[in-house]
Design an enzyme around this catalytic site. Structure first.
Site, PDB file in Angstrom:
ATOM      1  N   THR A   1     -30.904  25.700  24.447  1.00 53.76           N
ATOM      2  CA  THR A   1     -30.162  23.942  24.600  1.00 53.76           C
ATOM      3  C   THR A   1     -30.540  23.638  25.613  1.00 53.76           C
ATOM      4  O   THR A   1     -30.808  22.187  25.604  1.00 53.76           O
ATOM      5  CB  THR A   1     -29.178  24.680  24.446  1.00 53.76           C
ATOM      6  OG1 THR A   1     -29.090  24.948  22.398  1.00 53.76           O
ATOM      7  CG2 THR A   1     -28.212  23.803  24.145  1.00 53.76           C
TER       8      THR A   1
ATOM      9  N   THR B   1     -29.437  30.321  25.698  1.00 54.23           N
ATOM     10  CA  THR B   1     -27.859  31.125  26.346  1.00 54.23           C
ATOM     11  C   THR B   1     -27.350  32.872  25.719  1.00 54.23           C
ATOM     12  O   THR B   1     -26.899  33.673  26.069  1.00 54.23           O
ATOM     13  CB  THR B   1     -26.135  30.486  26.088  1.00 54.23           C
ATOM     14  OG1 THR B   1     -26.403  30.258  24.673  1.00 54.23           O
ATOM     15  CG2 THR B   1     -26.850  29.352  27.151  1.00 54.23           C
ATOM     16  N   ASP B   2     -28.135  32.433  23.958  1.00 52.41           N
ATOM     17  CA  ASP B   2     -28.464  33.953  23.025  1.00 52.41           C
ATOM     18  C   ASP B   2     -28.793  35.061  23.148  1.00 52.41           C
ATOM     19  O   ASP B   2     -27.587  36.183  24.008  1.00 52.41           O
ATOM     20  CB  ASP B   2     -28.825  33.673  21.715  1.00 52.41           C
ATOM     21  CG  ASP B   2     -28.391  32.474  20.981  1.00 52.41           C
ATOM     22  OD1 ASP B   2     -27.463  32.020  21.668  1.00 52.41           O
ATOM     23  OD2 ASP B   2     -28.572  32.471  19.499  1.00 52.41           O
TER      24      ASP B   2
ATOM     25  N   LYS C   1     -22.439  37.234  27.044  1.00 51.42           N
ATOM     26  CA  LYS C   1     -21.511  35.579  26.416  1.00 51.42           C
ATOM     27  C   LYS C   1     -20.804  35.903  25.241  1.00 51.42           C
ATOM     28  O   LYS C   1     -21.318  37.113  24.553  1.00 51.42           O
ATOM     29  CB  LYS C   1     -23.061  35.493  25.166  1.00 51.42           C
ATOM     30  CG  LYS C   1     -22.723  33.690  24.902  1.00 51.42           C
ATOM     31  CD  LYS C   1     -24.266  33.269  23.942  1.00 51.42           C
ATOM     32  CE  LYS C   1     -23.385  31.957  23.076  1.00 51.42           C
ATOM     33  NZ  LYS C   1     -24.469  31.344  22.551  1.00 51.42           N
TER      34      LYS C   1
HETATM   35  N1  ASP Z   1     -30.278  29.654  20.302  1.00 53.56           N
HETATM   36  C1  ASP Z   1     -30.592  28.816  21.456  1.00 53.56           C
HETATM   37  C2  ASP Z   1     -30.960  29.512  22.002  1.00 53.56           C
HETATM   38  O1  ASP Z   1     -30.514  30.726  23.098  1.00 53.56           O
HETATM   39  C3  ASP Z   1     -28.815  29.012  22.473  1.00 53.56           C
HETATM   40  C4  ASP Z   1     -28.608  27.948  23.731  1.00 53.56           C
HETATM   41  O2  ASP Z   1     -29.438  27.509  24.248  1.00 53.56           O
HETATM   42  O3  ASP Z   1     -27.712  28.060  24.407  1.00 53.56           O
HETATM   43  O4  ASP Z   1     -32.075  29.871  22.723  1.00 53.56           O
END
Ligand code: ASP
Length: 450
Positions: free
Chosen positions: A112, A188-189, A267
């Site tokens: 993201t 973040t995942d 997370k």
């Molecule tokens: N689904 C995304 C990822 O992990 C979510 C994010 O970046 O926050 O790439």
């Protein structure tokens, strides 16, 4: 730049903007005469799925709003500002590097933080380069001399152990070139998994390696991308420690970020900006705009003369399995029959499974497949001596994962199995603290987290 200067505008809104000679990127003042309402901002593209009759503008505070065009709506151009337009951001010139500042490399892998809204579909996809990010947060030029590049543009759910190997190699190359700190932008995942992988792969680090992401993309209102990136660069450039860490929002306001050790971070929320928490330890530090406040003095110090050791091989035949009521041993049999090399169980409570799993676990270990126990409680320590279930599992040869996070134990087992398949050596390495993943202390203050 979008080719259509009025991308996404249809029908009445398009005619209204055309007749006033306004294009996307222009700074405009919009007045509603009857309501005595005036607002100023930059015209944004519009999602093709969005309702007609609105103009979308970005306010100076970063929020996007839609203004309905009514009979009394008047629009005037304040300034033509269409220099460069990308992903919903009006990007300024790339800042000039200032000599004498620490050198920081920003390696982008996607997620993201490097995403923008696709105005065709309204969905977010990873498309911004690290250079775009740098331009979007030009203040970082005051704290470091930046070199930015893109390694991958993927969402982190698509990361694999192969990606960890490549990222680790890339970071090592940058460190060997003399950078004072490295920032890896990441989804973040699965950022916790990659942080753990880099913690094991990059040993004897001379400088910090900082993973950073965002819960909301830079072109969305209330994005956390800018402050997270700024704080990550600050840590890479100035922090006293040389460890793999995650830097993310620490609270729901924009006042500070927290620095988490790469093997102890998770997370914990699907959408909140302060989703990341240190588990079974104290965060290393808090990062404010103008300073880094250390919260722990237990860390490896920055020392540029230290020689980095790269151990970036991971075995991708490892399974992380959650234990649940009614679970049957056939799943474990299937894993063994499918040629997997190791199993991490996310057991219940102190480290338990239903008794129905015992025969399959026994067989797995007999066939040379290590089985490591962690807890789905997340906080706390494995203790398999309390109940008969735990004792029995220990006697079958299950390795207790101490206070390791299940994800960290999974990454560690995959790293260990790339070095040895000897069960005694695997056990010894799994029980040795290598990168802060096992904390010998379990303090009451760790829960609830900071
Ligand atoms: N689904 C995304 C990822 O992990 C979510 C994010 O970046 O926050 O790439």
């Amino acid at each position: 730049m979008t080719e259509d200067p009025l991308f996404g505008y249809r029908g009445y809104a398009r005619t209204f903007l055309m007749s006033n000679n306004i294009k996307i990127g222009d700074r405009v003042r919009i007045k509603k005469l009857k309501e005595n309402f005036t607002v100023e901002g930059i015209v944004m593209p519009r999602s093709l799925l969005a309702e007609d009759g609105f103009i979308e503008i970005k306010l100076d505070n970063g929020y996007n709003i839609g203004i309905r065009i009514t009979d009394d709506t008047v629009i005037e151009k304040v300034k033509e500002e269409r220099k460069e337009f990308k992903g919903g951001l009006i990007v300024p010139e790339i800042p000039k590097p200032r000599p004498g500042l620490p050198k920081v490399s920003i390696i982008s892998t996607g997620g993201t933080i490097a995403s923008k809204v696709d105005y065709r579909t309204g969905a977010v996809y990873p498309a911004l380069t690290s250079e775009d990010l740098y331009r979007a947060v030009p203040e970082i030029a005051n704290i470091a001399c930046i070199e930015a590049e893109v390694l991958f543009s993927i969402f982190s759910e698509n990361m694999t152990p192969k990606h960890w190997e490549i990222i680790a190699q890339h970071v090592a190359d940058k460190i060997n070139k003399g950078f004072d700190g490295i920032v890896v932008t990441h989804g973040t995942d699965t950022m916790g998994y990659t942080a753990a992988a880099l913690s094991f792969a990059l040993q004897d680090l001379p400088v910090p390696v900082v993973l950073v992401g965002a819960q909301r993309s830079s072109d969305r209102p209330s994005s956390d991308a800018a402050i997270n990136l700024y704080s990550a660069v600050k840590v890479a450039a100035e922090a006293p420690f040389a460890e793999v860490v995650v830097v993310m929002h620490g609270s729901i306001s924009d006042d500070y970020c927290l620095v988490h050790r790469g093997t102890k971070v998770r997370k914990m929320h699907t959408s909140r900006r302060d989703a990341f928490r240190t588990v079974n330890d104290t965060p290393l530090a808090r990062v404010y705009r103008d300073r880094i406040e250390m919260l722990s003095n237990n860390y490896k110090h920055r020392d540029k003369s230290r020689r980095l050791k790269l151990k970036n091989k991971f075995d991708d035949k490892v399974v992380l399995l959650k234990v649940y009521p009614g679970m049957k041993g056939d799943i474990i049999d299937y894993i063994v029959d499918s040629g997997y090399h190791g199993i991490v169980l996310e057991g219940t409570g102190l480290g338990h499974t239903p008794e129905t799993l015992f025969p399959a676990i026994k067989r797995a270990i007999r066939e040379g497949i290590p089985v490591v126990m962690t807890s789905q409680c997340i906080w706390g320590r494995i203790n398999m001596n309390v109940y008969s279930t735990g004792r029995e599992l220990l006697s079958l040869g299950v390795i207790p994962g101490e206070d390791m996070l299940p994800e960290t134990a999974y990454v560690k087992l995959s790293w260990v199995l790339a070095q040895t398949r000897d069960l005694d050596k695997v056990r010894e390495l799994m029980l040795t603290n290598i990168a802060g993943e096992i904390n010998p202390r379990s303090l009451i203050s760790y829960y609830p987290p900071l």
